[in-house]
Write an enzyme that holds these catalytic residues in place. Structure first.
Site, short mmCIF file in Angstrom:
data_model
loop_
_atom_site.label_atom_id
_atom_site.label_comp_id
_atom_site.label_asym_id
_atom_site.label_seq_id
_atom_site.Cartn_x
_atom_site.Cartn_y
_atom_site.Cartn_z
N ASP A 280 43.62 38.70 41.24
CA ASP A 280 42.89 39.70 40.47
C ASP A 280 43.69 40.00 39.21
O ASP A 280 44.62 40.79 39.22
CB ASP A 280 42.72 40.96 41.34
CG ASP A 280 41.97 42.08 40.61
OD1 ASP A 280 41.62 41.90 39.44
OD2 ASP A 280 41.75 43.13 41.24
N ASP A 426 27.36 48.93 40.83
CA ASP A 426 28.76 48.69 41.16
C ASP A 426 29.18 49.66 42.28
O ASP A 426 28.35 50.28 42.94
CB ASP A 426 29.61 48.85 39.90
CG ASP A 426 30.85 47.97 39.90
OD1 ASP A 426 31.52 47.90 40.94
OD2 ASP A 426 31.16 47.36 38.86
N ASP A 539 32.74 41.04 44.84
CA ASP A 539 33.87 41.15 43.91
C ASP A 539 35.15 41.23 44.74
O ASP A 539 35.10 41.36 45.97
CB ASP A 539 33.69 42.40 43.06
CG ASP A 539 34.50 42.38 41.77
OD1 ASP A 539 35.17 41.36 41.50
OD2 ASP A 539 34.47 43.38 41.04
N ASP A 615 37.13 39.65 34.77
CA ASP A 615 37.28 40.85 33.94
C ASP A 615 37.80 40.50 32.55
O ASP A 615 38.98 40.66 32.24
CB ASP A 615 38.22 41.84 34.63
CG ASP A 615 37.63 42.36 35.93
OD1 ASP A 615 36.40 42.28 36.11
OD2 ASP A 615 38.41 42.83 36.79
N HIS A 673 27.81 43.24 31.52
CA HIS A 673 28.52 44.14 32.44
C HIS A 673 29.58 44.89 31.64
O HIS A 673 30.04 44.40 30.60
CB HIS A 673 29.17 43.32 33.56
CG HIS A 673 29.82 44.15 34.63
ND1 HIS A 673 29.17 45.19 35.26
CD2 HIS A 673 31.07 44.10 35.17
CE1 HIS A 673 29.99 45.73 36.15
NE2 HIS A 673 31.14 45.10 36.12
#
Length: 941
Positions: A280, A426, A539, A615, A673
């Site tokens: 991540d 989300d 996610d 991201d 997004h």
């Protein structure tokens, strides 16, 4: 008042957790020290310290055994005397498989399951020559021979008499055998516990210290490794593997996503290797070989003569080193070497290094890139055929506040004449980040909300992450805990980490029982408030652990079967994706195709849905890098890829947001997004000068939906990527080999998005000797090969249709794809200089598996030749009832005919009306009014 106080406490808790996640993520973005370098990964450092030279491994040729499916031979490390087993297989379709394991391991080593769709069919090997130090093997299928050299161990693959590929030619093979710790009690515990006991290992554990193997020394990081404040215990010691491959004649290599890098992989000598370790990494750095969210250990090599692939089937942390004898030389320098007769043959060397497991590698021998695509997807599966709606536009945000906000956004698209298929929710939609629930204060009537969207023929996606809030009153957690389905610590207790809900458990998706349990959670009675038009987003499935090393799970955590997390790390997200997709299929009784977006992925993830680039940031660099990132994924099977429009983090300037909508319209997955701390950015909030081009981009996307759907069907059939590098279409044009600011959609459309602020024009390379290209907006014809300077405005999306292709379109753009699915088709026929063209159209119901189970589909082929356009069946098995008809035919590059006649079997010839634009050479045939399933011909006289 008490209820109000509870809601306020919940709000503050949500705010605190959101801030924690943002602070953690922001820290990771600006401080690379939170992620390992090769020097900080002990096995990578150990392996990289080994320089090319004489390999310590020898093949014991006298041990060679040749069976019907494989050859086996023992390898011995002449330093440690440890014996390994090499298994060599010839596979049908021009592939070779190499597996190396310990002959007598202390405990079984991890072999990656579930990635291959089946055991690949073999082709027989035979011994065709032999001397004292080598054996020549002939592969029954294809013109290939394999030379197995004994000392030092080496494999050479030859096609006829030409060397194609060498294995261990540089002597860099590493196989760290399992051994016992120094302390005898630890040795016995290691031998008897944590996996399959081994009697031989237990006996060795009782031996005195002086009888330990000679090489059992305490190398740094071998038995325990520290990173930051995190300790990684290694009860089984160092178990890394590595192998080098030499590719003569190859200068250009691609693949091994995911990295925010150029399409063409760089030489890594003197720098960091490419790392494959799902992490991540918030707002990641660009042009960096560091690991990102997904890992596909597949590398492709290309030259004007042939294509190759290497598939390294290992789910542990992996590093890839690339070197080349042409590195640093300019094209002029290479040409000078050639002219002077002193140039050496180009060669690329690739070195794979993994922390654990076995060596299991597939050599994909092409010889063409189409062959490599077929070979790889025959092993891991092709891209799942997505439901039609998922190819439309997706509107997402962290987070839409409540049901009223969802209704307002939904209505906003209608009010501003903007098509949209999906609205996303989300983590804030759930009750305290408890997935499979709804926040009753914000979303008190989810079924009514879903029914409202269904009335608009739109869908909803909710997020379901694979970390579960530790809460004794949360039934999901209690069931997982009571059934023992969580990942365990090395001591056997449930592993807990910190993520969005706070303290969280991590389901063990490597356990088939866990995956079945998870799949069942998507049934309508389990996931209350869900309906058939609700789909899922996974996610954080790397897995992300905020307080873990490198924001992920401890490597010594334990999974089903006693395997350590280090063995399975890169496949964890694959299993989450698999279980969720199977859950959506299961809830419909096996009839409906799922849509699941996942952030982490592995080889084979294409079978389960879509991925995205994670991201990203609202920066021009992130806009540009989305092209090579998605191209790299497509090369290794993951066609359903996109990047978050506008960038997830930061507020984009209006021009950047507009250009991102334009680029996204021509990438496979099309979603906007944004982070919760950014301003609202629905398209209608922009000034008219930006909203207009965004509307045009959305309309271009929806007009091309029949083309997109056909491309995905082709990818589903044979593994060809939807979004392709230029060199795939032009494999002999060296000018395309490093090109990654433009791309092809199928073999028909060339797209060169505008990716610079304030751009007045772009340089577009139009390849193809003797080919022509048509600007899809002006219909102006351009000849290739040339570099064309194209002036651009705000509304420009430079797109060219290749002469010789036919593209189907839906010209009547409506609010969603479901509103358009029965609309008539317009065919755009772009003529080659020879006056020919061909194309395809695939149709089915857009959402079920009936195309597969009942042959309910139409697959049509269109051909233009000799001034005649014909429609015929590309697959006579298909049958599908649909009202779709051909509304218009637009022929680019055509002269004016005297008449146009339509010929359909059993019906008299019909004269068609037409219009010819002499300035643009565009011929438009109006209302042929033939059914899409009918065979017909149109003659230009």
């Amino acid at each position: 008042m008490a209820a109000v106080a509870v809601r306020r406490r919940r709000s503050w808790a949500r705010f605190a957790l959101a801030c924690l996640g943002l602070c953690l993520s922001t820290a990771f973005a600006v401080d690379r020290s939170n992620f390992k370098t090769c020097d900080q990964s002990s096995f990578c450092k150990r392996q990289r310290a080994i320089q090319p030279g004489f390999s310590p491994y020898r093949a014991l040729l006298d041990s060679l055994e040749l069976g019907p499916d494989a050859l086996t031979v023992h390898l011995v490390n002449e330093v440690t005397k440890v014996v390994l087993l090499l298994e060599l297989q010839g596979l049908k379709g021009n592939m070779t498989r190499i597996r190396i394991d310990e002959l007598k391991p202390l405990r079984p080593r991890y072999r990656v399951p579930d990635v291959l769709v089946a055991d690949p069919p073999t082709t027989r090997l035979s011994v065709s020559g032999r001397d004292e130090n080598s054996v020549e093997l002939t592969v029954a299928e294809g013109p290939y021979k394999i030379i197995l050299t004994g000392r030092p161990f080496r494999l050479d693959l030859l096609e006829d008499r030409s060397l194609v590929l060498s294995v261990n030619a540089r002597g860099l093979m590493v196989f760290e055998h399992q051994r016992l710790p120094r302390n005898s009690e630890e040795r016995k515990e290691t031998a008897e516990g944590n996996g399959s006991p081994n009697e031989e290992a237990a006996e060795k554990a009782d031996q005195p210290e002086e009888n330990r193997e000679k090489d059992d020394k305490d190398e740094p990081g071998a038995w325990e490794e520290m990173f930051k404040t995190h300790s990684d215990s290694k009860p089984f010691g160092p178990t890394s593997v590595g192998l080098d491959f030499s590719l003569p004649g190859m200068e250009y290599v691609y693949g091994i996503p995911e990295h925010a890098e150029d399409l063409r992989l760089k030489v890594t000598e003197g720098g960091e290797p490419y790392r494959l370790y799902n992490l991540d990494v918030f707002q990641y750095e660009l042009y960096n070989p560091m690991a990102l969210y997904g890992s596909v250990p597949v590398l492709l090599a290309h030259s004007i003569h042939r294509d190759l692939g290497i598939f390294w089937l290992n789910a542990a942390e992996t590093w890839v080193d690339i070197s080349s004898n042409t590195a640093g030389k300019t094209l002029f320098g290479k040409m000078l070497d050639y002219l002077q007769g002193g140039g050496e043959t180009p060669q690329t060397d690739v070195r794979w290094m993994s922390e654990s497991g076995i060596i299991d590698v597939f050599l994909l021998l092409g010889p063409t890139i189409s062959d490599v695509f077929r070979q790889y997807t025959s092993l891991t599966g092709t891209q799942a055929l997505p439901p039609l709606f998922s190819l439309g536009y997706h509107q997402s945000r962290w987070n839409y506040r409540d049901e009223a906000d969802v209704f307002e956004v939904d209505q906003g698209f209608d009010n501003h004449d903007l098509p949209c298929d999906v609205i996303w929710l989300d983590i804030e939609h759930a009750d305290g980040k408890r997935y499979f629930t709804w926040d009753s204060s914000r979303f008190p009537q989810p079924l009514a909300m879903l029914e409202h969207l269904a009335g608009k023929r739109r869908k909803l996606v909710t997020i379901v992450d694979p970390h579960i809030k530790v809460d004794s009153e949360y039934p999901v957690h209690e069931e997982l805990r009571s059934q023992g389905l969580y990942v365990k610590t090395r001591d056997g207790s449930d592993y807990e980490g910190w993520c969005w809900p706070g303290s969280a458990g991590y389901p063990d998706f490597t356990n088939i029982k866990m995956r079945a349990w998870w799949a069942n959670m998507f049934s309508f009675d389990k996931y209350e408030g869900s309906a058939s038009n609700l789909f899922i987003w996974n996610d954080m499935n790397e897995p992300s652990v905020f307080n873990g090393p490198e924001v992920t799970m401890l490597k010594d955590a334990r999974h089903d079967g006693g395997w350590e997390h280090r063995d399975i790390h890169n496949i964890y997200g694959f299993y989450v994706h698999m279980a969720t997709a199977e859950g959506l299929i299961q809830r419909s009784g096996g009839t409906e195709r799922p849509f699941v977006l996942a952030r982490a992925f592995f080889a084979g993830s294409q079978r389960y849905g879509a991925v995205w680039t994670g991201d990203n940031a609202a920066e021009w660099g992130h806009l540009k890098i989305s092209i090579p990132m998605c191209l790299s994924m497509g090369l290794v099977g993951l066609s359903f890829c996109g990047a978050d429009i506008g960038g997830f983090f930061k507020n984009p300037e209006p021009e950047l947001l507009m250009r991102w909508y334009q680029m996204g319209a021509y990438q496979p997955f099309y979603r906007a997004h944004a982070h919760m701390d950014t301003g609202r950015r629905e398209p209608w909030l922009l000034a008219p000068e930006y909203l207009g081009p965004i509307r045009d981009a959305l309309r271009q996307r929806y007009a091309l939906l029949p083309f997109w759907y056909t491309l995905f069907y082709r990818a589903h059939l044979d593994g060809h990527p939807v979004m392709r590098p230029m060199w795939v279409q032009y494999p002999k044009d060296v000018a395309t080999f490093s090109l990654d600011d433009q791309f092809m959609l199928g073999d028909s459309l060339l797209v060169h998005p505008v990716a610079e602020p304030g751009a007045r024009g772009v340089q577009v390379y139009l390849p193809g000797e003797g080919e022509v290209w048509y600007d899809t907006q002006s219909h102006q014809k351009h000849h290739g090969p040339q570099t064309l300077y194209l002036p651009v405005t705000f509304s420009s999306i430079p797109v060219f249709q290749r002469g010789g292709t036919i593209i189907p379109r839906w010209e009547r753009v409506r609010r969603s794809s479901d509103c358009m699915k029965d609309d008539p088709i317009t065919l755009y026929v772009a003529l080659s200089p020879q006056g020919t063209a061909e194309g395809e159209l695939y149709l089915d119901d857009g959402h079920t598996f009936n195309y597969e189970t009942q042959n309910e589909f139409l697959f049509r082929k269109f051909t233009f030749s000799g001034n005649t356009l014909t429609s015929s069946s590309a697959d006579p098995r298909g049958h599908f009832e649909t009202p779709i008809w051909i509304e218009r035919v637009v022929i680019l590059g055509a002269g004016k005919p005297a008449s146009v006649l339509l010929e359909t079997e059993g019906i008299p010839e019909t004269i068609l009306t037409f219009h010819h634009n002499a300035e643009t050479s565009v011929l438009t045939l109006r209302k042929p009014e033939v059914h899409v399933s009918t065979d017909w011909s149109i003659h230009l006289r």
